[in-house]
Design a protein around this motif. Structure first.
Motif, PDB file in Angstrom:
ATOM      1  N   ASN A   1      42.936  32.988  36.237  1.00 37.32           N
ATOM      2  CA  ASN A   1      43.854  32.081  35.547  1.00 37.32           C
ATOM      3  C   ASN A   1      44.497  32.753  34.335  1.00 37.32           C
ATOM      4  OD1 ASN A   1      41.820  32.182  33.671  1.00 37.32           O
ATOM      5  ND2 ASN A   1      41.171  30.046  33.938  1.00 37.32           N
ATOM      6  N   GLY A   2      44.322  34.043  34.240  1.00 34.43           N
ATOM      7  CA  GLY A   2      44.896  34.797  33.121  1.00 34.43           C
ATOM      8  C   GLY A   2      43.933  34.949  31.969  1.00 34.43           C
ATOM      9  N   GLN A   3      42.866  34.159  31.962  1.00 34.57           N
ATOM     10  CA  GLN A   3      41.895  34.250  30.882  1.00 34.57           C
ATOM     11  C   GLN A   3      40.509  34.625  31.394  1.00 34.57           C
ATOM     12  OE1 GLN A   3      42.090  30.453  28.960  1.00 34.57           O
ATOM     13  NE2 GLN A   3      44.047  30.877  27.952  1.00 34.57           N
ATOM     14  N   THR A   4      40.179  34.138  32.607  1.00 33.58           N
ATOM     15  CA  THR A   4      38.872  34.446  33.170  1.00 33.58           C
ATOM     16  C   THR A   4      38.971  34.378  34.693  1.00 33.58           C
ATOM     17  OG1 THR A   4      36.516  33.871  33.144  1.00 33.58           O
ATOM     18  CG2 THR A   4      38.099  32.042  33.162  1.00 33.58           C
ATOM     19  N   TYR A   5      37.911  34.761  35.367  1.00 33.89           N
ATOM     20  CA  TYR A   5      37.886  34.718  36.830  1.00 33.89           C
ATOM     21  C   TYR A   5      36.435  34.600  37.285  1.00 33.89           C
ATOM     22  CZ  TYR A   5      37.072  39.681  35.848  1.00 33.89           C
ATOM     23  OH  TYR A   5      36.604  40.855  35.341  1.00 33.89           O
ATOM     24  N   ASN A   6      36.267  34.171  38.532  1.00 40.34           N
ATOM     25  CA  ASN A   6      34.936  33.998  39.109  1.00 40.34           C
ATOM     26  C   ASN A   6      34.477  35.328  39.696  1.00 40.34           C
ATOM     27  OD1 ASN A   6      32.648  33.326  40.569  1.00 40.34           O
ATOM     28  ND2 ASN A   6      33.504  31.411  41.353  1.00 40.34           N
ATOM     29  N   THR A   7      33.461  35.916  39.121  1.00 38.42           N
ATOM     30  CA  THR A   7      33.005  37.238  39.570  1.00 38.42           C
ATOM     31  C   THR A   7      32.400  37.209  40.965  1.00 38.42           C
ATOM     32  OG1 THR A   7      30.863  36.878  38.474  1.00 38.42           O
ATOM     33  CG2 THR A   7      32.589  38.017  37.203  1.00 38.42           C
ATOM     34  N   SER A   8      31.999  36.030  41.447  1.00 35.96           N
ATOM     35  CA  SER A   8      31.394  35.963  42.781  1.00 35.96           C
ATOM     36  C   SER A   8      32.427  36.050  43.901  1.00 35.96           C
ATOM     37  CB  SER A   8      30.598  34.664  42.939  1.00 35.96           C
ATOM     38  OG  SER A   8      31.468  33.538  42.920  1.00 35.96           O
ATOM     39  N   LEU A   9      33.710  35.921  43.565  1.00 33.34           N
ATOM     40  CA  LEU A   9      34.752  35.962  44.593  1.00 33.34           C
ATOM     41  C   LEU A   9      35.166  37.375  44.970  1.00 33.34           C
ATOM     42  CD1 LEU A   9      37.071  33.024  43.451  1.00 33.34           C
ATOM     43  CD2 LEU A   9      35.351  33.026  45.279  1.00 33.34           C
ATOM     44  N   GLY A  10      34.902  38.330  44.086  1.00 28.17           N
ATOM     45  CA  GLY A  10      35.325  39.697  44.348  1.00 28.17           C
ATOM     46  C   GLY A  10      36.816  39.890  44.128  1.00 28.17           C
ATOM     47  N   GLN A  11      37.213  41.150  44.162  1.00 29.20           N
ATOM     48  CA  GLN A  11      38.616  41.461  43.924  1.00 29.20           C
ATOM     49  C   GLN A  11      39.351  41.806  45.220  1.00 29.20           C
ATOM     50  OE1 GLN A  11      39.108  44.624  41.084  1.00 29.20           O
ATOM     51  NE2 GLN A  11      41.267  44.180  40.715  1.00 29.20           N
ATOM     52  N   TYR A  12      38.615  42.289  46.241  1.00 27.61           N
ATOM     53  CA  TYR A  12      39.219  42.642  47.530  1.00 27.61           C
ATOM     54  C   TYR A  12      38.536  41.840  48.632  1.00 27.61           C
ATOM     55  CZ  TYR A  12      41.224  46.602  45.047  1.00 27.61           C
ATOM     56  OH  TYR A  12      41.913  47.384  44.159  1.00 27.61           O
ATOM     57  N   ARG A  13      39.333  41.426  49.610  1.00 25.71           N
ATOM     58  CA  ARG A  13      38.794  40.623  50.687  1.00 25.71           C
ATOM     59  C   ARG A  13      39.362  41.099  52.028  1.00 25.71           C
ATOM     60  NH1 ARG A  13      39.134  34.393  49.697  1.00 25.71           N
ATOM     61  NH2 ARG A  13      37.848  35.106  47.938  1.00 25.71           N
ATOM     62  N   LYS A  14      38.494  41.150  53.037  1.00 21.98           N
ATOM     63  CA  LYS A  14      38.917  41.556  54.380  1.00 21.98           C
ATOM     64  C   LYS A  14      39.534  40.377  55.128  1.00 21.98           C
ATOM     65  CE  LYS A  14      35.770  45.342  55.581  1.00 21.98           C
ATOM     66  NZ  LYS A  14      34.746  45.784  56.555  1.00 21.98           N
ATOM     67  N   TYR A  15      40.461  40.703  56.018  1.00 13.70           N
ATOM     68  CA  TYR A  15      40.969  39.711  56.964  1.00 13.70           C
ATOM     69  C   TYR A  15      41.341  40.423  58.263  1.00 13.70           C
ATOM     70  CZ  TYR A  15      45.796  41.165  55.881  1.00 13.70           C
ATOM     71  OH  TYR A  15      46.957  41.881  55.724  1.00 13.70           O
ATOM     72  N   ASN A  16      41.581  39.647  59.310  1.00 16.84           N
ATOM     73  CA  ASN A  16      41.820  40.199  60.652  1.00 16.84           C
ATOM     74  C   ASN A  16      40.704  41.156  61.064  1.00 16.84           C
ATOM     75  OD1 ASN A  16      44.181  38.771  60.931  1.00 16.84           O
ATOM     76  ND2 ASN A  16      45.520  40.476  60.393  1.00 16.84           N
TER      77      ASN A  16
END
Length: 359
Positions: free
Chosen positions: A268-283
């Motif tokens: 949100n520009g101020q914080t983020y959820n560290t459990s979501l990760g920054q990279y995600r696989k698809y397909n």
């Protein structure tokens, strides 16, 4: 039998002055040789004579006949399954047309059966191998698992009996004509003698095709495998029919996946959820492969291996299903007993579908 993985040319007669065109009508069908022939041709070709010094016109008809094998259905090979619908009837008419547009004459071919096999470059043009009455397996240097099945495709034209033996003891006699087989049916040009050797406690199986004298005979070794569960490979061979070969040693299954990646950017520009990760696989998708060894084989097994390498339709047969695979091994150095003493090949197959259903 016409082998449609190889070009087959229909030729006109020698054209004379004033003859400017050749028409070819091609009929391809399954079922009865006479009554099921289509009223109209499946394919029509018009060939214009380009110059007076060209006196013969030709057309390769194999690709059109091969269309009939694209969606070929294959049933589980078992003792009760004696046919596989792997033959079609083909016939063609060749008409010569003159410069007034009138038909000069028409010649018709015999009705022949065609299969999805191939011939070799050194066989030259329009080679049709003689298969009548033969067991359509190039080499008998195959080992059959003693808990498994021997698949023996047989061309029934010209024979009266099929017999098979366990250790030279007659087990069964199959009357070919007229009791069991209708030679006017495309599906019955090839008879599949599938022999269950489980619990037979024998060292070899012999198959004979018989006319008034023995026409053809092949003997296959039956062997025990205590350590590994052999892989039963069923493949369409050079003559356009299915045979099987067992891979006895060290079967290994693996999976290889592929995927794409995106950067989530969940902030949100101020914080983020560290459990979501920054990279995600698809397909994400995966394909399985299986690798196994033939075990020690004779040098004459090389012919079977060559046909397996060149086959376009391969399956792994289990107790209940046929699993389509493609051979992944692309290069094989053929071994000889003189130079290599013990001959053993490792082959890898890729399952012919994605692990995750995408159909």
């Amino acid at each position: 039998m016409l082998q449609v993985r190889t070009p087959y040319y229909v030729n006109s007669r020698t054209l004379v002055s004033g003859e400017v065109q050749v028409n070819i009508d091609l009929y391809v069908w399954t079922g009865d040789k006479v009554t099921d022939k289509p009223a109209d041709p499946n394919y029509e070709f018009e060939m214009i004579r380009p110059a007076d010094d060209i006196t013969i016109l030709s057309k390769d008809i194999s690709p059109m006949i091969r269309d009939f094998f694209i969606n070929e259905e294959v049933s589980l090979f078992q003792t009760s399954q004696t046919t596989q619908n792997q033959s079609v009837w083909a016939q063609w008419d060749v008409t010569v047309v003159d410069d007034t547009g009138a038909d000069v004459d028409t010649t018709s071919s015999d009705v022949i059966d065609a299969v999805e096999g191939y011939t070799l470059y050194m066989d030259n043009v329009n080679f049709e191998p003689s298969t009548d009455g033969l067991i359509l397996v190039s080499s008998e240097c195959k080992k059959i698992y003693d808990e498994g099945l021997l698949i023996s495709p047989i061309s029934v034209n010209g024979i009266t009996e099929i017999k098979y033996y366990f250790d030279n003891v007659l087990q069964n006699t199959i009357q070919v004509i007229p009791t069991n087989i209708d030679l006017d049916q495309s599906s019955e040009q090839i008879y599949y003698l599938n022999i269950d050797v489980s619990n037979a406690n024998v060292d070899e199986v012999r198959v004979d095709t018989i006319d008034t004298t023995r026409v053809d005979s092949k003997t296959f070794k039956v062997v025990c495998e205590n350590k590994f569960e052999p892989v039963n490979i069923v493949f369409k061979n050079k003559l356009g029919v299915y045979e099987n070969v067992y891979l006895f040693k060290k079967p290994k299954t693996s999976i290889q996946n592929k995927s794409e990646m995106f950067k989530t950017g969940v902030s949100n520009g101020q914080t983020y959820n560290t459990s979501l990760g920054q990279y995600r696989k698809y397909n994400v998708q995966g394909k399985e492969t299986i690798k196994a060894m033939t075990g020690y084989v004779s040098e004459c097994f090389n012919q079977t291996l060559e046909e397996l390498m060149l086959s376009e339709k391969i399956f792994i047969q289990t107790d209940s299903q046929l699993i389509p695979v493609n051979i992944k091994t692309e290069n094989v150095e053929f071994l000889t007993q003189l130079a290599d003493q013990k001959i053993n090949y490792e082959l890898e197959f890729e399952y012919a579908f994605d692990k995750i259903n995408t159909m």
